[in-house]
Design a protein around this motif. Structure first.
Motif, PDB file in Angstrom:
ATOM      1  N   THR A  17       0.832  -1.199   0.000  1.00 50.23           N
ATOM      2  CA  THR A  17       0.000   0.000   0.000  1.00 50.23           C
ATOM      3  C   THR A  17       0.868   1.252   0.000  1.00 50.23           C
ATOM      4  OG1 THR A  17      -1.762  -1.140   1.205  1.00 50.23           O
ATOM      5  CG2 THR A  17      -1.782   1.270   1.265  1.00 50.23           C
ATOM      6  N   SER A  18       1.914   1.243   0.820  1.00 44.95           N
ATOM      7  CA  SER A  18       2.816   2.381   0.890  1.00 44.95           C
ATOM      8  C   SER A  18       3.552   2.596  -0.430  1.00 44.95           C
ATOM      9  CB  SER A  18       3.830   2.174   2.021  1.00 44.95           C
ATOM     10  OG  SER A  18       4.699   3.287   2.128  1.00 44.95           O
ATOM     11  N   VAL A  19       3.980   1.504  -1.060  1.00 42.45           N
ATOM     12  CA  VAL A  19       4.704   1.599  -2.334  1.00 42.45           C
ATOM     13  C   VAL A  19       3.816   2.195  -3.421  1.00 42.45           C
ATOM     14  CG1 VAL A  19       5.739   0.258  -4.213  1.00 42.45           C
ATOM     15  CG2 VAL A  19       6.361  -0.215  -1.846  1.00 42.45           C
ATOM     16  N   VAL A  20       2.566   1.750  -3.488  1.00 38.47           N
ATOM     17  CA  VAL A  20       1.652   2.273  -4.507  1.00 38.47           C
ATOM     18  C   VAL A  20       1.427   3.770  -4.309  1.00 38.47           C
ATOM     19  CG1 VAL A  20      -0.721   2.215  -5.366  1.00 38.47           C
ATOM     20  CG2 VAL A  20       0.485   0.075  -4.915  1.00 38.47           C
ATOM     21  N   ALA A 159      14.539   8.657  -1.844  1.00 42.91           N
ATOM     22  CA  ALA A 159      13.407   8.536  -2.770  1.00 42.91           C
ATOM     23  C   ALA A 159      13.251   9.801  -3.608  1.00 42.91           C
ATOM     24  CB  ALA A 159      12.123   8.247  -1.987  1.00 42.91           C
ATOM     25  N   LEU A 160      13.392  10.964  -2.982  1.00 44.99           N
ATOM     26  CA  LEU A 160      13.305  12.221  -3.733  1.00 44.99           C
ATOM     27  C   LEU A 160      14.429  12.322  -4.758  1.00 44.99           C
ATOM     28  CD1 LEU A 160      12.358  14.869  -0.996  1.00 44.99           C
ATOM     29  CD2 LEU A 160      10.891  13.924  -2.786  1.00 44.99           C
ATOM     30  N   LEU A 161      15.619  11.862  -4.382  1.00 42.87           N
ATOM     31  CA  LEU A 161      16.750  11.909  -5.301  1.00 42.87           C
ATOM     32  C   LEU A 161      16.471  11.076  -6.549  1.00 42.87           C
ATOM     33  CD1 LEU A 161      19.640  12.790  -5.940  1.00 42.87           C
ATOM     34  CD2 LEU A 161      20.442  10.798  -4.650  1.00 42.87           C
ATOM     35  N   VAL A 181       9.999   1.639   1.973  1.00 43.36           N
ATOM     36  CA  VAL A 181      10.903   1.213   3.037  1.00 43.36           C
ATOM     37  C   VAL A 181      10.929   2.260   4.146  1.00 43.36           C
ATOM     38  CG1 VAL A 181      13.312   0.793   3.633  1.00 43.36           C
ATOM     39  CG2 VAL A 181      12.337  -0.243   1.576  1.00 43.36           C
ATOM     40  N   ALA A 182      10.947   3.535   3.758  1.00 47.63           N
ATOM     41  CA  ALA A 182      10.966   4.619   4.747  1.00 47.63           C
ATOM     42  C   ALA A 182       9.748   4.542   5.654  1.00 47.63           C
ATOM     43  CB  ALA A 182      11.004   5.978   4.040  1.00 47.63           C
ATOM     44  N   VAL A 183       8.593   4.365   5.045  1.00 45.00           N
ATOM     45  CA  VAL A 183       7.351   4.394   5.809  1.00 45.00           C
ATOM     46  C   VAL A 183       7.193   3.140   6.679  1.00 45.00           C
ATOM     47  CG1 VAL A 183       4.844   4.552   5.673  1.00 45.00           C
ATOM     48  CG2 VAL A 183       6.255   5.839   4.071  1.00 45.00           C
ATOM     49  N   THR A 184       7.318   1.960   6.056  1.00 50.70           N
ATOM     50  CA  THR A 184       7.120   0.732   6.832  1.00 50.70           C
ATOM     51  C   THR A 184       8.267   0.500   7.818  1.00 50.70           C
ATOM     52  OG1 THR A 184       8.125  -0.546   5.029  1.00 50.70           O
ATOM     53  CG2 THR A 184       5.729  -0.415   5.080  1.00 50.70           C
ATOM     54  N   GLY A 185       9.486   0.846   7.397  1.00 54.78           N
ATOM     55  CA  GLY A 185      10.620   0.696   8.302  1.00 54.78           C
ATOM     56  C   GLY A 185      10.472   1.582   9.515  1.00 54.78           C
ATOM     57  N   MET A 186      10.045   2.828   9.278  1.00 57.11           N
ATOM     58  CA  MET A 186       9.819   3.740  10.394  1.00 57.11           C
ATOM     59  C   MET A 186       8.690   3.236  11.282  1.00 57.11           C
ATOM     60  SD  MET A 186       7.537   6.225  11.448  1.00 57.11           S
ATOM     61  CE  MET A 186       7.820   6.518  13.184  1.00 57.11           C
ATOM     62  N   HIS A 187       7.607   2.754  10.645  1.00 61.37           N
ATOM     63  CA  HIS A 187       6.446   2.312  11.423  1.00 61.37           C
ATOM     64  C   HIS A 187       6.812   1.192  12.388  1.00 61.37           C
ATOM     65  CE1 HIS A 187       2.291   1.175  12.374  1.00 61.37           C
ATOM     66  NE2 HIS A 187       2.728  -0.073  12.272  1.00 61.37           N
ATOM     67  N   TYR A 188       7.445   0.151  11.865  1.00 62.01           N
ATOM     68  CA  TYR A 188       7.725  -0.999  12.718  1.00 62.01           C
ATOM     69  C   TYR A 188       8.866  -0.735  13.698  1.00 62.01           C
ATOM     70  CZ  TYR A 188       4.261  -3.719  10.268  1.00 62.01           C
ATOM     71  OH  TYR A 188       3.063  -4.178   9.772  1.00 62.01           O
ATOM     72  N   THR A 189       9.766   0.181  13.351  1.00 64.61           N
ATOM     73  CA  THR A 189      10.769   0.596  14.339  1.00 64.61           C
ATOM     74  C   THR A 189      10.085   1.387  15.447  1.00 64.61           C
ATOM     75  OG1 THR A 189      12.462   0.726  12.609  1.00 64.61           O
ATOM     76  CG2 THR A 189      12.940   1.823  14.694  1.00 64.61           C
ATOM     77  N   GLY A 190       9.160   2.278  15.052  1.00 67.70           N
ATOM     78  CA  GLY A 190       8.400   3.031  16.043  1.00 67.70           C
ATOM     79  C   GLY A 190       7.556   2.129  16.919  1.00 67.70           C
ATOM     80  N   MET A 191       6.972   1.066  16.329  1.00 67.05           N
ATOM     81  CA  MET A 191       6.168   0.135  17.120  1.00 67.05           C
ATOM     82  C   MET A 191       7.044  -0.697  18.057  1.00 67.05           C
ATOM     83  SD  MET A 191       3.172   0.932  16.411  1.00 67.05           S
ATOM     84  CE  MET A 191       2.346  -0.344  17.376  1.00 67.05           C
TER      85      MET A 191
END
Length: 252
Positions: A17-20, A159-161, A181-191
């Motif tokens: 979902t995040s990738v799309v 990603a912007l680059l 990766v940024a979003v899901t990696g951050m999410h599960y690290t935050g969890m």
């Protein structure tokens, strides 16, 4: 406390979902760099909704389907949940404006834009967690919270680059994968940073179950993505435009 109460497949669904959302949003960001005036602003709005609304916010709450306190209810404050969506889209828009407001490539705009977008991911996550209601209290491990910030900022900048290196479909998809990766990696690290203290004597939390709002929101998000996807598909290709000096450093 569980993070995969519905199974590990939820991680892959959340990531997809995040990738799309991120891929569509970054494609809109690329279009914004070729446009000017209101057209550029319009592309950036579409990008912010795609990344902030779908790639970040929707992904978060899909992943939260796996969050459970066995034997005890988990509820969500709707007002704070809506606030987290507004903040996510607004913060992403701010980062994209910094990065995509000029056609020429600028290192400082890339770094500042990546910083803002990475912090937007964190802002949404912790505001979304603020909406969680359990029979007890929620705290955080400071070191893991800091790591989640670093992951989001570094990957968002990368990603912007990707959006300015080469105007090719493969690079757009790669940018979306990195942003995912940024979003899901951050999410599960935050969890992983979450520290829950349960209180059996506490009253049942007020609010709604995540299922009660997530399904209609998912359908709405899928319909909303049709707008930027259609816009990107109908936009002229780079060959039909004047060349973009993507790698030419701008001083502004």
């Amino acid at each position: 406390m569980q993070h995969f109460a519905m199974g590990s497949w939820l991680l892959f669904f959340a990531y997809a979902t995040s990738v799309v959302g991120s891929t569509v949003g970054l494609a809109c960001t690329l279009q914004a760099r070729h446009a000017s005036g209101r057209a550029r602003l319009g592309w950036l709005v579409l990008a912010a909704v795609s990344i902030g609304g779908v790639g970040i916010w929707l992904m978060h709450f899909i992943a939260m389907l796996g969050f459970a306190t066995p034997g005890m209810p988990v509820r969500y404050d709707i007002a704070r949940t809506v606030l987290s969506a507004v903040l996510s889209i607004s913060a992403v828009f701010g980062g994209l404006v910094v990065f995509g407001v000029r056609a020429g490539f600028s290192r400082w705009r890339l770094l500042v834009g990546g910083l803002i977008m990475g912090l937007a991911v964190n802002l949404m996550h912790y505001t979304g967690m603020w909406a969680v209601r359990i029979k007890g209290t929620i705290g955080y491990d400071g070191g893991l919270v800091l790591l989640s910030v670093v992951i989001a900022v570094v990957a968002a900048t990368a990603a912007l680059l990707f959006t300015v290196v080469v105007d090719r479909l493969a690079l757009r998809v790669a940018a979306g994968l990195v942003m995912g990766v940024a979003v899901t990696g951050m999410h599960y690290t935050g969890m992983a940073a979450v520290r829950v203290t349960m209180d059996q004597a506490a009253p049942d939390p007020a609010g709604v179950e995540v299922f009660s709002f997530l399904f209609p929101v998912f359908v709405l998000a899928a319909a909303a993505l049709a707008v930027p996807i259609s816009a990107v598909l109908m936009a002229p290709t780079r060959r039909a435009r004047a060349p973009l000096p993507a790698l030419q450093t701008s001083s502004t």
